[in-house]
Write an enzyme that holds these catalytic residues in place. Sequence first.
Site, PDB file in Angstrom:
ATOM      1  N   TRP A  37       0.816  -1.225   0.000  1.00  0.00           N
ATOM      2  CA  TRP A  37       0.000   0.000   0.000  1.00  0.00           C
ATOM      3  C   TRP A  37       0.846   1.269   0.000  1.00  0.00           C
ATOM      4  O   TRP A  37       0.314   2.360  -0.134  1.00  0.00           O
ATOM      5  CB  TRP A  37      -0.963   0.002   1.193  1.00  0.00           C
ATOM      6  N   ARG A  38       2.152   1.125   0.134  1.00  0.00           N
ATOM      7  CA  ARG A  38       3.037   2.279   0.033  1.00  0.00           C
ATOM      8  C   ARG A  38       3.494   2.522  -1.401  1.00  0.00           C
ATOM      9  O   ARG A  38       4.241   3.463  -1.656  1.00  0.00           O
ATOM     10  CB  ARG A  38       4.239   2.097   0.961  1.00  0.00           C
ATOM     11  N   GLU A  50      -5.894   0.809   5.496  1.00  0.00           N
ATOM     12  CA  GLU A  50      -6.069   1.468   6.788  1.00  0.00           C
ATOM     13  C   GLU A  50      -7.156   0.794   7.620  1.00  0.00           C
ATOM     14  O   GLU A  50      -7.010   0.644   8.835  1.00  0.00           O
ATOM     15  CB  GLU A  50      -6.395   2.950   6.592  1.00  0.00           C
ATOM     16  N   THR A  56      -5.122  -4.442  13.962  1.00  0.00           N
ATOM     17  CA  THR A  56      -4.469  -5.588  13.337  1.00  0.00           C
ATOM     18  C   THR A  56      -3.002  -5.264  13.058  1.00  0.00           C
ATOM     19  O   THR A  56      -2.690  -4.209  12.515  1.00  0.00           O
ATOM     20  CB  THR A  56      -5.154  -5.958  12.006  1.00  0.00           C
ATOM     21  N   LEU A  93      -9.867 -11.910  11.085  1.00  0.00           N
ATOM     22  CA  LEU A  93      -9.356 -10.588  11.462  1.00  0.00           C
ATOM     23  C   LEU A  93     -10.042 -10.027  12.694  1.00  0.00           C
ATOM     24  O   LEU A  93      -9.495  -9.180  13.394  1.00  0.00           O
ATOM     25  CB  LEU A  93      -9.538  -9.594  10.299  1.00  0.00           C
ATOM     26  N   TYR A  95     -13.279  -8.009  14.785  1.00  0.00           N
ATOM     27  CA  TYR A  95     -13.929  -6.696  14.630  1.00  0.00           C
ATOM     28  C   TYR A  95     -14.680  -6.646  13.292  1.00  0.00           C
ATOM     29  O   TYR A  95     -14.402  -5.813  12.434  1.00  0.00           O
ATOM     30  CB  TYR A  95     -12.893  -5.573  14.709  1.00  0.00           C
ATOM     31  N   TYR A 133      -8.942   9.356  11.934  1.00  0.00           N
ATOM     32  CA  TYR A 133      -7.658   8.740  11.576  1.00  0.00           C
ATOM     33  C   TYR A 133      -7.626   8.302  10.107  1.00  0.00           C
ATOM     34  O   TYR A 133      -6.722   8.663   9.349  1.00  0.00           O
ATOM     35  CB  TYR A 133      -7.378   7.542  12.486  1.00  0.00           C
ATOM     36  N   ASP A 151      -2.789   7.891  15.679  1.00  0.00           N
ATOM     37  CA  ASP A 151      -3.103   6.550  16.149  1.00  0.00           C
ATOM     38  C   ASP A 151      -2.222   6.248  17.355  1.00  0.00           C
ATOM     39  O   ASP A 151      -1.542   7.131  17.880  1.00  0.00           O
ATOM     40  CB  ASP A 151      -2.906   5.517  15.034  1.00  0.00           C
ATOM     41  N   CYS A 212      16.009   2.885  21.978  1.00  0.00           N
ATOM     42  CA  CYS A 212      16.452   4.263  22.212  1.00  0.00           C
ATOM     43  C   CYS A 212      17.914   4.481  21.823  1.00  0.00           C
ATOM     44  O   CYS A 212      18.288   5.590  21.411  1.00  0.00           O
ATOM     45  CB  CYS A 212      16.243   4.642  23.680  1.00  0.00           C
ATOM     46  N   CYS A 221      14.871  13.764  22.889  1.00  0.00           N
ATOM     47  CA  CYS A 221      13.640  13.124  23.346  1.00  0.00           C
ATOM     48  C   CYS A 221      13.444  13.394  24.836  1.00  0.00           C
ATOM     49  O   CYS A 221      14.285  13.039  25.666  1.00  0.00           O
ATOM     50  CB  CYS A 221      13.694  11.621  23.098  1.00  0.00           C
TER      51      CYS A 221
END
Length: 360
Positions: A37-38, A50, A56, A93, A95, A133, A151, A212, A221
């Site tokens: 999807w990118r 999305e 998920t 999946l 939901y 979102y 998100d 980190c 940060c």
Amino acid sequence: MRNINKPLKADQQHSKKDWFSTQLLEWYHIHKRNLPWRETRDPFKIWLSEIILQQTRVNQGLPYYLKFTEEFETIEDFAQADLDEILKIWQGLGYYSRARNMHECAAMIIEKYDGHFPNNYQELQNLKGIGKYTAAAIASICFNEAVPTIDGNVFRLTSRFFGISDDIAKASSFKIFFDKGLQHIPEHEPGNFNQAMMEFGATVCVPKSPNCEDCIFSNLCYAHQRDMIDALPVKSKNIKIKHRYFNYHVLRYKNQILIRQRTSGDIWAGLYEFDLYESEKSLKISNFENAKLLYSTNEIIHQLTHQKLHIQFGVFELNSEQAFEEIRNEKLMSTVSVNALGDYAVPKPIELFLNKEFCQ
């Protein structure tokens, strides 16, 4: 907004803003995962990805995305499909309201928008199942609108880096994080910026034991400099779990079996199941009139967000075709062959039961 960082001077704020977005985008272009999807700005495919990725993980959602895009090339194809077909592909999946909302949303886009997604953040939110979102993701990635996605990953990265201690479980906190995103999202790459925020939160600034030491933001940060990684983001917990007890009667005669479709107003709406008796506590599977109990399972636990299901199955063989048909008519169920059960979308616990114990 209550920000526990010391306020930056105007020139420092401008510098930090430019530095943050620039560094994040540079990191993203080098380290982003190669996900299908990118490689597109097609609103249908961005919307699909999305919705699938809500609740998920990427590695779990990816096969579903590939299956859906293989079956449905366009929003028109998706809208014209039967809901049962969509629910079957969605099976596993969870939901399931997401899948039902998607089907309604696709029909709405065909009918009201002539098959084209609205091209802005505000209007996208008028579609079924599309909240702030998802609307921000589609608007920024597909239509280059500089609106931030918020998100869990974005909450976490923003809270830790900028030192924001507002409770993310409260609805009032959304605007605080949204406004912070507006300050930093670049006009020239809003879609990539949003994806970079989510990617960084998903792969580096993870909930527990974040990386980190290799983080490009560690020197500035707030949480890292003050040893507050585990304290941010702040999220109150007030989830009351409801216990429910499902007793399934798997009623069969030779190679035939009885199923019914769950109605709306409860979990798993539109999915298929066996005869169900819901009790107030755990029960032992009892005998069924005109049937022989072949075997029963131990109780299994299926955890949902706000419910814990205690489930057991009893498999019964009816002693005659007449008894089988009488039960079918009395309980308003449908007859299918055992071999055809795989064609029906069922809840995850029933799918596991079928795979492990019944259809071997």
